[in-house]
Design a protein around this motif. Structure first.
Motif, PDB file in Angstrom:
ATOM      1  N   ASP A   1       0.801  -1.223   0.000  1.00  0.00           N
ATOM      2  CA  ASP A   1       0.000   0.000   0.000  1.00  0.00           C
ATOM      3  C   ASP A   1       0.834   1.274   0.000  1.00  0.00           C
ATOM      4  O   ASP A   1       0.295   2.357  -0.205  1.00  0.00           O
ATOM      5  CB  ASP A   1      -0.940   0.029   1.217  1.00  0.00           C
ATOM      6  CG  ASP A   1      -2.171  -0.841   1.009  1.00  0.00           C
ATOM      7  OD1 ASP A   1      -2.509  -1.103  -0.163  1.00  0.00           O
ATOM      8  OD2 ASP A   1      -2.781  -1.268   1.998  1.00  0.00           O
TER       9      ASP A   1
ATOM     10  N   GLY B   1      -7.202  -0.883   3.315  1.00  0.00           N
ATOM     11  CA  GLY B   1      -8.570  -0.751   2.848  1.00  0.00           C
ATOM     12  C   GLY B   1      -9.521  -1.774   3.430  1.00  0.00           C
ATOM     13  O   GLY B   1     -10.678  -1.461   3.745  1.00  0.00           O
TER      14      GLY B   1
ATOM     15  N   LEU C   1     -15.044   5.080   0.877  1.00  0.00           N
ATOM     16  CA  LEU C   1     -14.381   3.873   0.390  1.00  0.00           C
ATOM     17  C   LEU C   1     -14.522   3.727  -1.115  1.00  0.00           C
ATOM     18  O   LEU C   1     -15.580   4.032  -1.678  1.00  0.00           O
ATOM     19  CB  LEU C   1     -14.999   2.639   1.049  1.00  0.00           C
ATOM     20  CG  LEU C   1     -14.677   2.415   2.522  1.00  0.00           C
ATOM     21  CD1 LEU C   1     -15.668   1.439   3.126  1.00  0.00           C
ATOM     22  CD2 LEU C   1     -13.255   1.875   2.663  1.00  0.00           C
TER      23      LEU C   1
ATOM     24  N   TYR D   1      -8.333   6.878   5.657  1.00  0.00           N
ATOM     25  CA  TYR D   1      -7.217   6.119   5.089  1.00  0.00           C
ATOM     26  C   TYR D   1      -5.950   6.958   5.221  1.00  0.00           C
ATOM     27  O   TYR D   1      -5.804   7.992   4.582  1.00  0.00           O
ATOM     28  CB  TYR D   1      -7.519   5.802   3.625  1.00  0.00           C
ATOM     29  CG  TYR D   1      -6.499   4.934   2.940  1.00  0.00           C
ATOM     30  CD1 TYR D   1      -6.225   3.652   3.403  1.00  0.00           C
ATOM     31  CD2 TYR D   1      -5.807   5.390   1.811  1.00  0.00           C
ATOM     32  CE1 TYR D   1      -5.298   2.843   2.763  1.00  0.00           C
ATOM     33  CE2 TYR D   1      -4.878   4.580   1.169  1.00  0.00           C
ATOM     34  CZ  TYR D   1      -4.630   3.312   1.649  1.00  0.00           C
ATOM     35  OH  TYR D   1      -3.704   2.515   1.020  1.00  0.00           O
TER      36      TYR D   1
ATOM     37  N   ILE E   1     -13.906  -1.843  -2.966  1.00  0.00           N
ATOM     38  CA  ILE E   1     -13.837  -2.400  -1.616  1.00  0.00           C
ATOM     39  C   ILE E   1     -15.238  -2.501  -1.008  1.00  0.00           C
ATOM     40  O   ILE E   1     -15.616  -3.522  -0.443  1.00  0.00           O
ATOM     41  CB  ILE E   1     -12.939  -1.547  -0.703  1.00  0.00           C
ATOM     42  CG1 ILE E   1     -11.487  -1.562  -1.193  1.00  0.00           C
ATOM     43  CG2 ILE E   1     -13.007  -2.045   0.745  1.00  0.00           C
ATOM     44  CD1 ILE E   1     -10.553  -0.681  -0.386  1.00  0.00           C
TER      45      ILE E   1
END
Length: 301
Positions: A129, A222, A238, A192, A242
């Motif tokens: 990520d 996520g 989101l 995030y 996801i």
């Protein structure tokens, strides 16, 4: 005489950060990699790497040689691939980085049949990520979700990436459902953290508007972001890839505040100045077809 095997060993050691990791990537023993480095330094008449028990560091000569060495390897790989492609075969090594959740949920399932169809391609897929530097870390391409911000990259859009403002039905029953950006500001947010900011951006007729809800949780994955929203900790913004299944199943509810989140994309990008290989273009074309537009994972699609 300078041997291509020595150049490959040098570049791989620098990219890997150690002889051990380079040996693993090259599928050789540590002693063979060390021997090839020593032969290269002897041929060049200079020391390229300072070796200690803890780390490797480039010398001044090593720094000067690295860029050209990496370019030589790319050109050799591209020449070999070009010859294979002239015979109608996609072949040779290729290295791509992609984010964890998207890689697990969508990228892997899309790539597996393509790789089965083209068994001569040697794909290394690094799932991480963090925001990798494609050029300096030796990637042929990266796959990312979000805005395209790095002008050193040439990006190909694979599909749109709609983001869903959502929360669990339980959270909305307890705290109420916001119907405006002003009301959204008063709620608890799950953010995030790899984006570096704890805010959400929405498109309005007056331009972009930033919303900073109360921070309930910051997280850099996520899957866990979605799970925290389903657990009722707050509201999350989101990607549909996801949140889509959870929205369809009723475990998350999409929230309408009168404005859409800023547009994003799933894209593949390669370093500027490199001529992308036919196999990289073929992978990109396959992914576009596999994902669709709008993509199959979007509940609104």
């Amino acid at each position: 005489m300078i041997r291509i095997e020595g150049i490959a060993a040098f570049v791989t050691v620098v990219e890997a950060g150690s002889v051990s990791e380079a040996a693993r990537r090259l599928r050789l023993s540590k002693s063979v990699v060390s021997e090839r480095l020593a032969e290269l330094e002897k041929s060049l008449g200079g020391i390229l790497l300072h070796r200690t028990t803890r780390k490797l560091t480039l010398t001044e000569d090593g720094t000067a040689f690295l860029e050209r060495a990496a370019r030589i390897l790319r050109e050799v790989d591209e020449a070999a691939a070009d010859m294979a492609e002239r015979r109608g075969t996609l072949s040779g090594p290729i290295r791509i980085a992609a984010p964890v959740t998207f890689g697990r949920m969508h990228l892997g399932p899309a790539l597996y049949p393509f790789l089965a169809e083209h068994p001569e391609i040697e794909l290394t897929l690094d799932i991480d990520d963090r925001r990798v530097d494609a050029a300096s870390e030796g990637y042929d391409a990266i796959i990312r979700n979000g805005p395209i911000a790095d002008n050193r990259l040439v990006a190909w859009k694979l599909t749109r990436s709609r983001r869903l403002l959502c929360a669990s039905p339980d959270y909305l029953a307890r705290e109420g459902t916001p119907s405006s950006l002003a009301e959204l500001n008063l709620h608890r947010g799950i953010f995030y953290t790899n984006r570096g900011v704890a805010d959400w951006r929405f498109q309005t007729p007056e331009g972009a508007v930033v919303v900073r809800a109360k921070r309930a949780l910051g997280i850099n994955n996520g899957d866990m972001l979605r799970d925290a929203a389903m657990a009722g900790l707050g509201i999350a913004l989101l990607p549909a890839f996801i949140a889509g299944p959870a929205v369809r199943e009723g475990r998350l509810a999409e929230i309408d505040v009168g404005h859409r989140p800023e547009s994003e994309f799933i894209y593949m990008a390669h370093p500027e100045g490199r001529n992308p290989s036919a196999k990289l273009r073929a992978i990109a074309d396959h992914l576009k077809k596999s994902f669709g537009d709008p993509p199959y994972w979007d509940p609104a699609g």
